[in-house]
Each structure stands twice: as C-alpha cells, then as structure tokens.
Design a protein around this motif. Structure first.
Motif, PDB file in Angstrom:
ATOM      1  N   UNK A 153      40.089  21.339  36.250  1.00 49.14           N
ATOM      2  CA  UNK A 153      40.131  22.173  37.458  1.00 49.14           C
ATOM      3  C   UNK A 153      41.034  23.391  37.263  1.00 49.14           C
ATOM      4  N   UNK A 154      42.165  23.195  36.578  1.00 51.20           N
ATOM      5  CA  UNK A 154      43.082  24.310  36.312  1.00 51.20           C
ATOM      6  C   UNK A 154      42.403  25.361  35.448  1.00 51.20           C
ATOM      7  N   UNK A 155      41.736  24.922  34.388  1.00 51.46           N
ATOM      8  CA  UNK A 155      41.052  25.852  33.489  1.00 51.46           C
ATOM      9  C   UNK A 155      39.887  26.519  34.208  1.00 51.46           C
ATOM     10  N   UNK A 156      39.187  25.779  35.057  1.00 51.09           N
ATOM     11  CA  UNK A 156      38.066  26.350  35.816  1.00 51.09           C
ATOM     12  C   UNK A 156      38.541  27.513  36.696  1.00 51.09           C
ATOM     13  N   UNK A 157      39.679  27.329  37.347  1.00 50.90           N
ATOM     14  CA  UNK A 157      40.216  28.390  38.205  1.00 50.90           C
ATOM     15  C   UNK A 157      40.592  29.621  37.389  1.00 50.90           C
ATOM     16  N   UNK A 158      41.162  29.411  36.211  1.00 51.73           N
ATOM     17  CA  UNK A 158      41.551  30.533  35.346  1.00 51.73           C
ATOM     18  C   UNK A 158      40.311  31.278  34.864  1.00 51.73           C
ATOM     19  N   UNK A 159      39.274  30.539  34.469  1.00 53.45           N
ATOM     20  CA  UNK A 159      38.037  31.185  34.018  1.00 53.45           C
ATOM     21  C   UNK A 159      37.367  31.954  35.154  1.00 53.45           C
ATOM     22  N   UNK A 160      37.414  31.409  36.368  1.00 52.86           N
ATOM     23  CA  UNK A 160      36.798  32.084  37.516  1.00 52.86           C
ATOM     24  C   UNK A 160      37.514  33.390  37.837  1.00 52.86           C
ATOM     25  N   UNK A 161      38.827  33.434  37.548  1.00 52.97           N
ATOM     26  CA  UNK A 161      39.625  34.620  37.868  1.00 52.97           C
ATOM     27  C   UNK A 161      39.764  35.559  36.670  1.00 52.97           C
ATOM     28  N   UNK A 162      39.153  35.211  35.534  1.00 49.50           N
ATOM     29  CA  UNK A 162      39.322  35.991  34.302  1.00 49.50           C
ATOM     30  C   UNK A 162      38.593  37.333  34.422  1.00 49.50           C
ATOM     31  N   UNK A 163      39.242  38.398  33.953  1.00 48.31           N
ATOM     32  CA  UNK A 163      38.667  39.745  33.953  1.00 48.31           C
ATOM     33  C   UNK A 163      38.837  40.365  32.569  1.00 48.31           C
ATOM     34  N   UNK A 164      37.979  41.305  32.251  1.00 50.78           N
ATOM     35  CA  UNK A 164      38.101  42.019  30.976  1.00 50.78           C
ATOM     36  C   UNK A 164      39.488  42.628  30.860  1.00 50.78           C
ATOM     37  N   UNK A 165      40.133  42.429  29.705  1.00 55.59           N
ATOM     38  CA  UNK A 165      41.504  42.888  29.502  1.00 55.59           C
ATOM     39  C   UNK A 165      42.510  41.759  29.576  1.00 55.59           C
ATOM     40  N   UNK A 166      42.134  40.632  30.209  1.00 53.16           N
ATOM     41  CA  UNK A 166      43.016  39.466  30.208  1.00 53.16           C
ATOM     42  C   UNK A 166      43.033  38.840  28.818  1.00 53.16           C
ATOM     43  N   UNK A 167      44.038  38.013  28.581  1.00 51.24           N
ATOM     44  CA  UNK A 167      44.093  37.289  27.309  1.00 51.24           C
ATOM     45  C   UNK A 167      42.953  36.278  27.236  1.00 51.24           C
ATOM     46  N   UNK A 168      42.404  36.105  26.053  1.00 53.63           N
ATOM     47  CA  UNK A 168      41.331  35.134  25.877  1.00 53.63           C
ATOM     48  C   UNK A 168      41.924  33.742  25.661  1.00 53.63           C
TER      49      UNK A 168
END
Length: 338
Positions: free
Chosen positions: A96-111
């Motif tokens: 769930x934690x990783x899912x939230x991070x992926x949902x909020x991920x934008x170009x320019x963020x760390x991969x």
C-alpha cells in the motif's frame, strides 16, 4: 508490467520519462543484489552516491515511517542528474505504501528500485508492479546466466568477447558457478588481461577459474564415466555444499557423455574438441570401457533426470542427480566386469 532479464539493460539505459521504477525479486539474494546494482548503475550513472543522487532505505525502516519513502522520491538534490531510491527487503506489507508513492510519482522524481525475496504470483507487491503502466516487475530464477548476460559481464569488465572454445569455457563456468562468483572470476580475468586488449584464451580462463568447484565437478563426471559408483555420493554432496546446482550438474554430465558418444561413433575425430589434454587423456581411457549403445543408454538416463529436474516433481533435486549418476556409473561398470 513484466520485464525479462534480457530486456532490462535496454530499458534501464534509456528509461521513458514517465517510468517510475522496477521491482526485482527472487529466491537467490545474490542474484537480486547483482541485478539491483546493475539497475542503479544504469539509471543514475557514475558518482550517484557521492553526489547524493541515490538514497537507500530498508523495508523495516519504511514500515516504521511510511512517509520516508515518499520524501526520498520527491527530495531534490544539490547536483543535477538522474536520481534513484533503493528500497531493500520489501514485502507485501509495504504494497500500500509503494502503491501510494507510484500513484503520486511524476516525471523528475527519483525512480524506485525495489528488491524482495521470492514472491508468489498472488503477492500484492508483485501484482502491483506487474499491473502498473509505468513500472515493471523483474523475476529472477535460479537458471544459469545466458550468453547475453555473460557477454554483458565481459563488456562491463572491459574484456573483448572471446570466440569458440574460450566462450564455451566461460559458458561452462556460468553453469557451475553462482552469478556472484562468475562475476568475480570475470573481474579477475580482466586484471589478468590488463592492458592486453585481446580476447581471453582458454588457458587464461582456466587459470582464473575457481579450481575447487571446477575440479570437483569434473571429478564427479569422470567418476561416473569410470564406473566408480561408490565414490559419487560424497562428491555430489561436496558440489552441493559449494553451490553447484543440480541443473548445472545435469548439463555438465550430459555434455561429458555426448563428447564420449561422439568420439565412440567417430573414432577418426576422437575427442578433438576437448581442449584440456589431461581431461582428453582421461576420457580416452574411459572410452575403452563403453560401447556406443551403452553410452546412448547413459545419455537417456541423464536426459530423463534433466527433464525431471525441470518438471514440477517434488523429488529432492540433488538426490535425483546423484541417483542418475550412480545408474550411469553402474552401466559403465557392467562392461568392466564382463
């Protein structure tokens, strides 16, 4: 989306702008660690650690502080360049934690480069990455490295790709060594060939190969071909303790008996393809106790064992190979006792 080991290097070398990261998982922690290092190096380039473009988090730390993962992905560094966040020892509890991070991920963020142990198909973390449009899941199995992977290791070490017998020797090592040991052997070979610029030769590969594993594997194969059934059990146990997989043992045994069969069927050519003269002399003596039909029986036994290893059988794999080699040794001894 699912990612294969063959496709991974191309993706990491030039990832799309809207690509959030990868989950690397498998039962062998060394394979996962090596692939993680490869991904980070390709995604961030050199000096990522010193330029603070790389953050490392443990799964246990993120479970205590879920916001730490999002903060690391969104953080802006002092130095320009691609950034990555490594999350090690993740599990379904962090899905769930990783899912939230992926949902909020934008170009320019760390991969994100997430690692985990063996995950079942129903795993929440695995299903998250396999079903995501901007992330991948890479499953690592205990299969020996393929030719493409060995060639990639050679390039990374700055070695020219060998041809013919030398490449065959490297592939034989790939079957008998763990990936980390194979990488160390290739790095040692690169030092051996420093400032040379020429592809490694078979004798140079033999000089850098771990003698203990190679010698034990060869001895087990010779033992089977010489009909010494009583000596096989301790040799097979030793190989298992050194990390040699049952599949590698099956492949090595199959190759050994195919060489004997080819020499038996075509005496004029003999064992010309066997480059090591000591092994060639020993195999020449082994041929005296085998007929071509007996060798075909031995190859059938080994093929049956190889297929069983690759099936869904629950039989102990190394015990299955030990039994097959003993059966082969008994076939060879039958003619000796005539």
């Amino acid at each position: 989306m699912k990612l294969s080991a063959r496709e991974a290097p191309k993706l990491w070398a030039a990832p799309p702008d809207i690509w959030a990261g990868v989950l690397i998982f498998g039962a062998d922690a060394m394979r996962v660690a090596l692939k993680r290092a490869e991904a980070v190096a390709a995604l961030t380039g050199p000096d990522a650690d010193t330029e603070m473009r790389l953050a490392r988090l443990q799964g246990a730390d993120v479970r205590r502080d879920p916001a730490a993962l999002s903060d690391a992905v969104k953080a802006q560094g002092f130095f320009p360049g691609p950034r990555a966040v490594v999350l090690e020892e993740a599990g379904d509890g962090l899905a769930d934690t990783v899912r939230a991070v992926l949902a909020d991920w934008r170009a320019g963020d760390a991969r994100l480069v997430v690692t985990a142990g063996q995950l079942r198909p129903a795993s929440a973390l695995r299903k998250l990455f396999e079903g995501h449009k901007a992330a991948h899941a890479l499953a690592l199995y205990d299969d020996p490295p393929g030719r493409d992977e060995v060639e990639a290791m050679l390039r990374a070490a700055g070695l020219a790709r060998p041809d013919g017998p030398a490449m065959d020797d490297l592939m034989a090592l790939a079957l008998s060594l763990e990936p980390g040991d194979l990488r160390q052997t290739i790095e040692k070979l690169a030092l051996y060939k420093l400032d040379d610029g020429l592809p490694p030769a078979p004798e140079e590969i033999a000089a850098c190969a771990p003698a203990s594993v190679e010698a034990a594997l060869d001895e087990a194969l010779h033992c089977a071909a010489e009909g010494r059934a009583g000596d096989l059990a301790p040799l097979v146990r030793r190989l298992g303790a050194q990390g040699v997989t049952p599949v590698a043992l099956a492949i090595g045994a199959g190759r050994h008996f195919r060489q004997l069969h080819a020499a038996s069927a075509n005496p004029a050519r003999g064992l010309a393809e066997v480059r090591n003269f000591r092994a060639r002399d020993r195999m020449q003596r082994q041929l005296r106790q085998w007929t071509t039909p007996r060798l075909e029986q031995a190859m059938s036994v080994l093929l049956e064992a190889d297929l069983a290893l690759r099936s869904s059988s629950r039989a102990p794999a190394m015990a299955l190979m030990e039994r097959a080699l003993i059966r082969v040794a008994m076939l060879g001894r039958t003619r000796q006792e005539r």
